[in-house]
Scaffold this motif. Structure first.
Motif, short mmCIF file in Angstrom:
data_model
loop_
_atom_site.label_atom_id
_atom_site.label_comp_id
_atom_site.label_asym_id
_atom_site.label_seq_id
_atom_site.Cartn_x
_atom_site.Cartn_y
_atom_site.Cartn_z
N THR A 1 0.57 -0.93 -0.42
CA THR A 1 0.10 -0.35 0.15
C THR A 1 0.90 1.37 0.23
OG1 THR A 1 -0.10 -0.15 2.52
CG2 THR A 1 -2.17 -0.86 1.49
N ILE A 2 -0.07 2.45 -0.03
CA ILE A 2 0.86 4.27 -0.39
C ILE A 2 -0.25 4.34 0.50
CG2 ILE A 2 1.45 5.20 -1.28
CD1 ILE A 2 2.72 3.60 -3.77
N ASP A 3 0.96 5.78 1.57
CA ASP A 3 0.00 6.15 2.21
C ASP A 3 0.34 7.60 1.86
OD1 ASP A 3 -2.16 5.33 4.34
OD2 ASP A 3 -0.35 4.78 4.85
N ALA A 4 -0.94 8.62 1.78
CA ALA A 4 0.07 9.82 1.39
C ALA A 4 -0.11 10.95 2.31
CB ALA A 4 -0.97 10.19 -0.06
N PHE A 5 0.86 12.00 2.37
CA PHE A 5 0.69 13.00 3.20
C PHE A 5 1.13 14.41 3.10
CE2 PHE A 5 2.23 9.16 5.18
CZ PHE A 5 1.73 8.83 6.26
N HIS A 6 0.09 15.51 3.68
CA HIS A 6 0.78 16.47 4.09
C HIS A 6 1.84 16.33 5.18
CE1 HIS A 6 -2.52 17.55 0.95
NE2 HIS A 6 -3.78 16.84 2.18
N PHE A 7 2.67 17.05 4.50
CA PHE A 7 5.13 17.33 5.42
C PHE A 7 4.56 19.31 5.83
CE2 PHE A 7 8.76 17.76 5.76
CZ PHE A 7 8.93 17.12 6.54
#
Length: 309
Positions: free
Chosen positions: A177-183
């Motif tokens: 899986t891939i998790d996407a984040f605002h950094f």
């Protein structure tokens, strides 16, 4: 890791889980292509699997997988490595008793501005963020809200930063899986969770590497296990969300690592178990991959790096 000036190369050395790992320094001759060994240092942990260097060429960061340790080693002006000045021990475990029986540090990656170092712990399903200050003898310190947990059993491995947006994408080995984040200011805020496999996939998973084209339009993730594929996504330029475009067989087995050329035209996949590096052309409109028919044959390729001329 290749030094910013391209003169030195650093490689981690696995010595077995019963012995402390090492990191070695080499001088690289651009004209002849030859490497000259300079020195090596202990990393303070076992089975080091990832090394990165700061842009000012003063620090190496090493992730030690089996012991769950991140180590910071100073780099001398002649490219040699000094003993580790800071060692951080991760703690914790996850629900996968075979792979997550304890902490397993899997990467140590600088943020684009190098104010932070992001470290994945496959064992405890966490991504850690540390402040980085090159001027200090111990350059790492915990940032505010510096730890984020992902889905239990996911096994975080590598990250990639979007080249233009404040977004980070984390590939997870165990769940594919891939998790996407605002950094923002060292804080990770999740906004998407997406699979790297087809919906009806039933085989063994083992996602490994993740990269984005220089123009920020497409993201790719490699799948080992039974899949042996590259998952292809377009990136929504306003939201940062990923949209699945398809899958490309890697024409080999165990694609542990891959790279994209600086022009965003080619993607090279290192297939460890079939001793080949396959060159694909990237469609500039769709992001899909096409085999160029060109391959390199080298034993057990596990890491590719591009050196600019």
């Amino acid at each position: 890791a290749i030094s910013p000036i391209g003169t030195y190369i650093y490689a981690v050395n696995e010595n077995g889980s019963s012995q402390e790992g090492e990191v070695s320094a080499y001088r690289f001759d651009r004209e002849t292509g030859k490497l000259s060994f300079l020195n090596k240092q202990l990393t303070g942990g076992t089975d080091p699997c990832y090394v990165s260097e700061s842009r000012d060429s003063k620090w190496l960061m090493v992730a030690n997988y089996s012991s769950g340790v991140i180590s910071a080693l100073p780099v001398n002006v002649d490219g040699t490595i000094a003993p580790a000045s800071e060692i951080i021990q991760f703690e914790g475990k996850g629900p996968d008793t075979a792979r997550q029986e304890k902490a397993h540090a899997h990467s140590a990656i600088f943020s684009p501005d190098e104010h932070y170092l992001l470290c994945a712990d496959l064992g405890s399903d966490k991504e850690m963020v540390y402040r980085f200050n090159s001027a200090l003898k111990q350059p790492l310190s915990a940032a505010k809200d510096s730890v984020i947990s992902v889905e239990p059993g996911a096994g975080p491995r590598h990250i990639v930063f979007h080249p233009q947006k404040p977004n980070v994408y984390l590939v997870e080995e165990l769940t594919g899986t891939i998790d996407a984040f605002h950094f923002i200011n060292g804080t990770l805020k999740p906004f998407q969770h997406i699979s790297t496999h087809p919906e009806d996939y039933k085989g063994l998973k083992g996602s490994a590497d993740i990269h984005i084209t220089p123009n920020g339009k497409f993201l790719y993730a490699s799948n080992r296990g039974d899949a042996n594929s590259i998952a292809i996504y377009s990136i929504d330029q306003s939201t940062g969300k990923l949209h699945l475009k398809g899958f490309q067989p890697v024409l080999g087995k165990h694609p542990r690592n891959f790279i994209i050329d600086p022009g965003g035209r080619f993607l090279l996949v290192a297939n460890r178990d079939t001793d080949n590096v396959v060159v694909f052309r990237i469609d500039q409109q769709t992001g899909l991959l096409k085999d160029t028919g060109k391959q390199l044959h080298v034993p057990n390729p596990v890491c590719l790096k591009l050196l600019k001329k």
